[in-house]
Design a protein around this motif. Sequence first.
Motif, PDB file in Angstrom:
ATOM      1  N   PRO A   1       0.796  -1.234   0.000  1.00 14.69           N
ATOM      2  CA  PRO A   1       0.000   0.000   0.000  1.00 14.69           C
ATOM      3  C   PRO A   1       0.828   1.285   0.000  1.00 14.69           C
ATOM      4  N   LYS A   2       2.038   1.261   0.618  1.00 18.48           N
ATOM      5  CA  LYS A   2       2.849   2.491   0.697  1.00 18.48           C
ATOM      6  C   LYS A   2       3.168   3.033  -0.694  1.00 18.48           C
ATOM      7  N   ASN A   3       3.528   2.133  -1.604  1.00 17.89           N
ATOM      8  CA  ASN A   3       3.848   2.551  -2.979  1.00 17.89           C
ATOM      9  C   ASN A   3       2.636   3.182  -3.651  1.00 17.89           C
ATOM     10  N   ARG A   4       1.494   2.513  -3.519  1.00 19.70           N
ATOM     11  CA  ARG A   4       0.274   2.992  -4.175  1.00 19.70           C
ATOM     12  C   ARG A   4      -0.185   4.321  -3.568  1.00 19.70           C
ATOM     13  N   ILE A   5      -0.064   4.459  -2.247  1.00 25.56           N
ATOM     14  CA  ILE A   5      -0.474   5.699  -1.580  1.00 25.56           C
ATOM     15  C   ILE A   5       0.362   6.870  -2.095  1.00 25.56           C
ATOM     16  N   GLN A   6       1.671   6.664  -2.222  1.00 31.38           N
ATOM     17  CA  GLN A   6       2.539   7.742  -2.730  1.00 31.38           C
ATOM     18  C   GLN A   6       2.201   8.088  -4.182  1.00 31.38           C
ATOM     19  N   GLU A   7       1.890   7.057  -4.946  1.00 27.40           N
ATOM     20  CA  GLU A   7       1.494   7.245  -6.360  1.00 27.40           C
ATOM     21  C   GLU A   7       0.243   8.127  -6.449  1.00 27.40           C
ATOM     22  N   VAL A   8      -0.746   7.789  -5.624  1.00 21.93           N
ATOM     23  CA  VAL A   8      -2.031   8.499  -5.639  1.00 21.93           C
ATOM     24  C   VAL A   8      -1.878   9.916  -5.084  1.00 21.93           C
TER      25      VAL A   8
END
Length: 236
Positions: free
Chosen positions: A108-115
């Motif tokens: 989730p950390k990667n996706r949260i930063q992406e978003v």
Amino acid sequence: MSIQVKNLIKTYGSQKALASISFETQSNHIIGFLGPNGAGKSTTMKILSGILPFDQGECLINGINIHLDPIKAKKIIGYLPENNPLYLDMYVQEILTFEANLHGILHPKNRIQEVISLTGLTKEQHKRVNQLSKGYRQRVGLAMAIIHDPRILILDEPTSGLDPNQILEIRALIKELSKNKTVLLSTHIMQEVEILCDEIIILDRGILKDHFLKSNAATKFPNQSMEEIFVQLTHH
């Protein structure tokens, strides 16, 4: 990546909110979902999001029947309701982590930063939601709606109450998101429809008045602005 609605009926007591409406959208389009207050737009959007039950009819999201397989359908839907209910005491990263966990997102950390980057929240990501302006709160709502990378995005008046600069920013973001998503967008701002939309659906008092490609509007309604078309179809 289309939305299909077949003979959809919804009543509240004796009042018919939707009177057997049917439409099918095209994929990767921004669809302007228009109508006066009380036309049935929010009701339809809540039904398509799997939040509100309906009386009769069928709703297919990318071919998935929302009544028969609601969990599977909801996995590919992102929904931003009109009043954007947010946990105001949470931090931006915290609320997105919460949403990512609800969707069972791996890494989730990667996706949260992406978003966060995509929705322009980088500078605000360490603030509480209650410290944000309305424009940034809308971005948080959009970030929550797209955290699981849905194929279909349902946005109920996403620019309502924003100032002109914020409106332009949110419109640009919606345009960007629509490159690989189908976006159903309700709005009362006809200029927004002119700028953003590929398709137009107009409801009035629970009845589908028209559904057309914006590129065909000039032929279908010669010398008429979007505002004039809207008034013509919904004026009683």
